[in-house]
Design an enzyme around this catalytic site. Structure first.
Site: not given
Ligand SMILES: O=C(O)C[C@@H](Cc1ccccc1)[C@H](O)SCc1ccccc1
Ligand code: NI
Length: 183
Positions: A110, A153-154, A157
């Site tokens: 995250c 995931h989003e 949040h």
């Molecule tokens: O913090 C966030 O919401 C963005 C995350 C979202 C995410 C994390 C894990 C799995 C799916 C979505 C960032 O994208 S974390 C970095 C990342 C980059 C590529 C693939 C997975 C996670």
């Molecule tokens: Ni996140």
């Protein structure tokens, strides 16, 4: 442009607050913020820009992560057939989901969490998401694979939920029943 300085970190109250719906049609301010969020995600996947501005790569971003407690998310991610899902969405909602689950073999990270939280994060394998795009279009997306994971995931949040809340505390790598692994 947004940088990592604009992203709040674990412990910030915004990450544990249920975000407010965006009154539609979105105000110019909300529109501008969502556009900047999508641009952050796109920039973060460009090696030159990411290096120049110290951006952590991401495939999604939710407004509470930049201390804006509004129901807005940005996603820029390819599925396993290289189809691009690039959206800024107001008021995203999971309107239906599979019983079957899925999870990333690598676990999740995250942008608001600086340290790793190892473990499997059980998600729905397939979700149907509705919302309104930056362009003002009402959409209904049927998602699976990595796009389904990032949308969940989003949207978590927006409800004050962090990915590690889903990890089995007793055994983070315990097998998840009725689930498919995403490599
Ligand atoms: O913090 C966030 O919401 C963005 C995350 C979202 C995410 C994390 C894990 C799995 C799916 C979505 C960032 O994208 S974390 C970095 C990342 C980059 C590529 C693939 C997975 C996670
Ligand atoms: Ni996140």
């Amino acid at each position: 442009m947004l940088t990592m300085d604009d992203i709040v970190r674990d412990g910030h109250p915004s990450l544990r607050t249920v975000a407010e719906p965006v009154q539609m049609p979105a105000s110019d301010e909300s529109h501008e913020i969502l556009q900047e969020m999508l641009q952050y995600v796109i920039n973060s996947q460009n090696p030159e820009i990411a290096k120049k501005y110290g951006l952590r790569p991401g495939i999604g971003l939710a407004a509470p992560q930049i201390n804006v407690s509004k129901r807005m998310i940005a996603v820029h991610v390819h599925d396993d057939r290289d189809k691009l899902y690039s959206y800024g969405i107001f008021n995203p909602k999971i309107v239906s989901h599979s019983v079957e689950r899925s999870y990333l073999k690598s676990g999740e990270g995250c942008l608001s969490v600086d340290e790793p939280f190892p473990g499997y994060v059980p998600r729905y394998a397939r979700v149907t998401v509705t919302g309104t795009t930056l362009e003002g279009k009402e959409i209904r997306l049927r998602l699976k694979g990595l796009p389904a994971i990032v949308f969940q995931h989003e949207i978590d949040h927006l409800n004050g939920i962090m990915f590690y809340d889903h990890i089995n505390k007793q055994n983070p790598f315990a097998e998840i029943e009725n689930a498919t692994v995403i490599e």
